[in-house]
Scaffold this active site. Structure first.
Site, mmCIF file in Angstrom:
data_model
loop_
_atom_site.group_PDB
_atom_site.id
_atom_site.type_symbol
_atom_site.label_atom_id
_atom_site.label_comp_id
_atom_site.label_asym_id
_atom_site.label_seq_id
_atom_site.Cartn_x
_atom_site.Cartn_y
_atom_site.Cartn_z
ATOM 1 N N ARG A 1 11.487 18.766 69.859
ATOM 2 C CA ARG A 1 11.903 17.837 68.795
ATOM 3 C C ARG A 1 11.665 18.443 67.407
ATOM 4 N NH1 ARG A 1 10.000 11.955 71.276
ATOM 5 N NH2 ARG A 1 10.095 12.618 73.438
ATOM 6 N N ARG B 1 11.702 1.557 71.122
ATOM 7 C CA ARG B 1 10.794 0.808 70.257
ATOM 8 C C ARG B 1 10.846 1.336 68.830
ATOM 9 N NH1 ARG B 1 6.038 2.596 67.720
ATOM 10 N NH2 ARG B 1 5.886 4.116 69.383
ATOM 11 N N ARG B 2 10.742 2.655 68.686
ATOM 12 C CA ARG B 2 10.799 3.239 67.346
ATOM 13 C C ARG B 2 12.166 3.025 66.703
ATOM 14 N NH1 ARG B 2 7.636 8.421 69.646
ATOM 15 N NH2 ARG B 2 5.499 7.782 69.155
ATOM 16 N N LYS C 1 0.649 5.102 78.024
ATOM 17 C CA LYS C 1 1.869 4.368 77.671
ATOM 18 C C LYS C 1 3.007 4.646 78.654
ATOM 19 C CE LYS C 1 3.759 7.593 74.200
ATOM 20 N NZ LYS C 1 4.203 7.714 72.795
ATOM 21 N N ASP C 2 2.855 5.673 79.521
ATOM 22 C CA ASP C 2 3.863 5.960 80.532
ATOM 23 C C ASP C 2 3.643 5.180 81.827
ATOM 24 O OD1 ASP C 2 5.126 7.823 78.911
ATOM 25 O OD2 ASP C 2 3.998 9.524 79.725
ATOM 26 N N CYS D 1 10.878 0.551 79.334
ATOM 27 C CA CYS D 1 11.287 1.419 78.226
ATOM 28 C C CYS D 1 12.677 1.043 77.730
ATOM 29 C CB CYS D 1 11.245 2.889 78.652
ATOM 30 S SG CYS D 1 12.479 3.351 79.866
ATOM 31 N N ARG E 1 15.664 13.724 72.754
ATOM 32 C CA ARG E 1 14.858 13.963 73.958
ATOM 33 C C ARG E 1 14.185 15.324 73.885
ATOM 34 N NH1 ARG E 1 15.689 11.842 78.837
ATOM 35 N NH2 ARG E 1 13.704 12.885 79.228
#
Length: 311
Positions: free
Chosen positions: A158, A134-135, A86-87, A245, A152
């Protein structure tokens, strides 16, 4: 790389990236019967790792976690690059190619909280932490009464922020938590019907130089055809939308019995606007299926939303 005498793997240095690199290393050892010393792992710091005081959307588009690794690959300092798919940019730099895609992990997002059992149970006005646009958009689309705050850092950072009370919950990838042996931190896996994942979420990709025949042969046994087809459809969807992104885009393809089914979503950052598309076709038409779903969204979306995607 001469006849598998040595394989140099390039990766980011986060705990998750290293777990993925070690998975690739072990799979290569098993596939070729190599001695452990034949495969080395080189940690390369990327722009996304260095800039931690700003949201990803402010730093730039795709490539934040791959650019420096790709430069090392082109400079022949490493033989293969291991990435979270996904990166990866949808258009790779000249001279590089995606050589293999590992079997995909759980694609779902994970709701993680020390206080509440699910996203639906979080009280109005509460802070939810995420670094993903997105989230953020998906949360606000279903729960506009919540406050999304920037989050971040790597997975461990996190989780620490939750303990410190910065937010009451966060959303992380189930795949990442499983690869880090942190499944016990998952409060609830969010169904894809409620939160569609990022394009290629849960997939590990191996990037090589386009002319490196030895590397291509070495990683071929690691490729999972069904995952490769699903990811191809999702990346085609993203490429057609020219998403980065800075754009809330989600997509998921699933392959079964030779058929591929695809679901895609584009949202406004505030979650107030959401467009969805579905498509299906024979699995070998993966990219075409993803592109068709993107065209469906482009045809019905508000021009101002599309302009934001392309900005």
């Amino acid at each position: 790389m001469q006849a598998l005498a040595a394989i140099r793997i390039g990766t980011r240095g986060s705990p998750l990236a290293l777990a993925q690199a070690h998975e690739v290393r072990q799979r290569l050892l098993d596939a070729h019967g190599l001695t452990p010393g034949a495969i080395t792992i080189t940690v390369i710091k990327t722009t996304g790792d260095q800039v931690l005081d700003r949201p990803l959307a402010e730093i730039g588009g795709k490539g934040l976690f791959t650019k420096e690794i790709e430069e090392a690959l082109l400079a022949n300092e490493i033989d293969i690059a291991v990435h979270s798919m996904k990166d990866m940019q949808t258009a790779l730099p000249d001279g590089l190619m995606l050589g293999a895609t590992l079997p995909r992990e759980d694609v779902r997002d994970a709701f993680v909280s020390l206080q509440y059992p699910s996203l639906d149970a979080v009280p109005a006005g509460s802070a939810i932490g995420t670094s993903s646009l997105r989230r953020q958009a998906q949360i606000l689309h279903t729960r506009p009464d919540l406050n999304v705050v920037g989050f971040r850092g790597n997975v461990q950072t996190r989780l620490k922020k939750l303990q410190d009370g910065v937010a009451v919950a966060t959303i992380l990838a189930v795949a990442g938590l499983k690869r880090l042996k942190l499944e016990d931190r998952i409060t609830a896996a969010i169904p894809t019907e409620q939160m569609l994942p990022a394009v290629a979420q849960g997939a590990i990709g191996i990037e090589i130089r386009s002319d490196d025949v030895a590397a291509a042969k070495a990683i071929l046994p690691l490729n999972d055809p069904a995952t490769a087809l699903a990811v191809a459809a999702e990346r085609a969807f993203l490429a057609r939308l020219e998403g980065s992104c800075r754009t809330p885009i989600a997509g998921l393809a699933e392959v079964k019995d030779g058929m591929l089914s695809f679901r895609g979503q584009v949202l406004s950052p505030d979650g107030k606007i959401s467009y969805r598309a579905v498509a299906s076709n024979a699995a070998h038409h993966a990219a075409e299926t993803g592109t068709r779903a993107a065209d469906d969204i482009l045809a019905k979306a508000d021009p101002t939303v599309i302009a934001r995607i392309h900005s």
